[in-house]
Design an enzyme around this catalytic site. Structure first.
Site, PDB file in Angstrom:
ATOM      1  N   HIS A 164       0.342  -1.945  -3.640  1.00 15.95           N
ATOM      2  CA  HIS A 164      -1.117  -1.949  -3.560  1.00 15.95           C
ATOM      3  C   HIS A 164      -1.709  -0.901  -4.503  1.00 15.95           C
ATOM      4  O   HIS A 164      -1.055   0.085  -4.831  1.00 15.95           O
ATOM      5  CB  HIS A 164      -1.576  -1.586  -2.135  1.00 15.95           C
ATOM      6  CG  HIS A 164      -1.377  -2.662  -1.120  1.00 15.95           C
ATOM      7  ND1 HIS A 164      -0.694  -2.452   0.049  1.00 15.95           N
ATOM      8  CD2 HIS A 164      -1.797  -3.948  -1.087  1.00 15.95           C
ATOM      9  CE1 HIS A 164      -0.696  -3.580   0.762  1.00 15.95           C
ATOM     10  NE2 HIS A 164      -1.345  -4.501   0.092  1.00 15.95           N
ATOM     11  N   CYS A 251      -2.246   3.143   4.928  1.00 14.65           N
ATOM     12  CA  CYS A 251      -1.982   1.836   5.547  1.00 14.65           C
ATOM     13  C   CYS A 251      -2.113   1.851   7.064  1.00 14.65           C
ATOM     14  O   CYS A 251      -2.377   0.825   7.680  1.00 14.65           O
ATOM     15  CB  CYS A 251      -0.567   1.383   5.236  1.00 14.65           C
ATOM     16  SG  CYS A 251       0.008   1.851   3.633  1.00 14.65           S
TER      17      CYS A 251
HETATM   18  C1  CIR Z   1       3.636  -5.027   3.388  1.00 13.22           C
HETATM   19  O1  CIR Z   1       4.452  -5.270   2.499  1.00 13.22           O
HETATM   20  O2  CIR Z   1       2.601  -5.656   3.504  1.00 13.22           O
HETATM   21  C2  CIR Z   1       3.948  -3.916   4.359  1.00 13.22           C
HETATM   22  N1  CIR Z   1       5.367  -3.839   4.540  1.00 13.22           N
HETATM   23  C3  CIR Z   1       3.398  -2.599   3.879  1.00 13.22           C
HETATM   24  C4  CIR Z   1       1.907  -2.559   3.815  1.00 13.22           C
HETATM   25  C5  CIR Z   1       1.381  -1.238   3.335  1.00 13.22           C
HETATM   26  N2  CIR Z   1      -0.030  -1.207   3.368  1.00 13.22           N
HETATM   27  C6  CIR Z   1      -0.796  -0.545   2.525  1.00 13.22           C
HETATM   28  O3  CIR Z   1      -0.308   0.001   1.530  1.00 13.22           O
HETATM   29  N3  CIR Z   1      -2.091  -0.560   2.732  1.00 13.22           N
END
Ligand code: CIR
Length: 256
Positions: A164, A251
């Site tokens: 991201h 996150c």
């Molecule tokens: C994913 O790949 O969507 C999750 N394992 C990690 C999400 C992390 N979120 C973020 O950076 N906002």
């Protein structure tokens, strides 16, 4: 800007099936829960109210609530995650936002994909990084939805191989951004004051400023020293288990 609220969601047992770019081992739920408790305590220590939602076993990545919504003082926007296994998480978040906000808008286009992790809001603009999870249609729909919120949307690009946009940056105060050099190299932060994470410590760029605290993942001493010297009040939180799933400090909460 002062945050009065944060929303978090408890990690589920299904977290072992969470998405990851590279498999570096199975996350340990007990350790993750302990880190999560520390994280929530840090948010609460700033005086904010933290709403802790129950775990959702059907969604292994649902602890990473940030990706489900954009929360601003003007209103909330429910996202449309680009990861198929995460699409349903947004609908699970919507009623909780409805309870707290007068205005809740939604990204609805069949071709629109956008995750909160790709959105960095500063005092003057909303930067949205196109990525493997966020596409042009998603950015365009968000731009239309928030057109009268007083903050322009600027489309930028998340570097290849980075999950991201905010995996690699965070807002430290009204004008200062913490970033990796690989992200800033695109020129997307022209006009901002920059602090760079130390070489080899790229994984700590996903840090948050929450009221008087800068909350960063534990174990990045060079960048920690830079932030201390710059006068920030830094708290370190263990992130070993979320890191196995490409997750970090931003996150784990929606903040508003
Ligand atoms: C994913 O790949 O969507 C999750 N394992 C990690 C999400 C992390 N979120 C973020 O950076 N906002």
């Amino acid at each position: 800007y002062t945050f009065s609220h944060a929303i978090t969601r408890k990690p589920s047992r299904s977290i072992i099936a969470g998405l990851r770019a590279v498999d570096t081992g199975t996350p340990d739920l007990g350790v993750m829960q302990a880190h999560h408790v520390d994280y929530i305590a840090a948010l609460r220590a700033t005086g904010a109210e933290v709403i802790e939602l129950d775990a959702l076993e059907a969604f292994p990545d649902s602890v990473f609530v940030e990706d489900t919504a954009l929360c601003l003082p003007q209103g909330a926007v429910v996202m449309r995650p680009g990861a198929p296994s995460r699409l349903g998480e947004a609908a699970e978040m919507a009623p909780h936002l409805q309870a707290l906000y007068g205005t809740v808008l939604r990204i609805t286009g069949d071709d629109s994909y956008i995750e909160g992790g790709d959105i960095l809001t500063t005092e003057t603009e909303i930067l949205v990084g196109r990525s493997a999870r966020t596409n042009a249609a998603g950015v365009a729909e968000l731009t239309r939805l928030v057109a009268d919120w007083g903050l322009p949307v600027r489309e930028v690009f998340t570097p290849p191989g980075v999950l991201h946009f905010k995996t690699d940056c965070s807002l430290l105060d009204a004008e200062t951004i913490l970033s990796t050099r690989r992200l800033a190299a695109s020129g997307c932060f022209a006009g901002y004051k920059m602090i760079y994470v130390a070489d080899g410590e790229e994984a700590c760029a996903n840090t948050i400023r929450f009221n008087d605290l800068v909350i960063m993942p534990a174990g990045f001493p060079k960048t920690r020293a830079t932030l201390d010297q710059a006068g920030y009040k830094v708290v370190e939180i263990g992130n070993s288990e979320c890191a196995k799933l490409d997750g970090g400090m931003s996150c784990l909460s929606l903040r508003f």
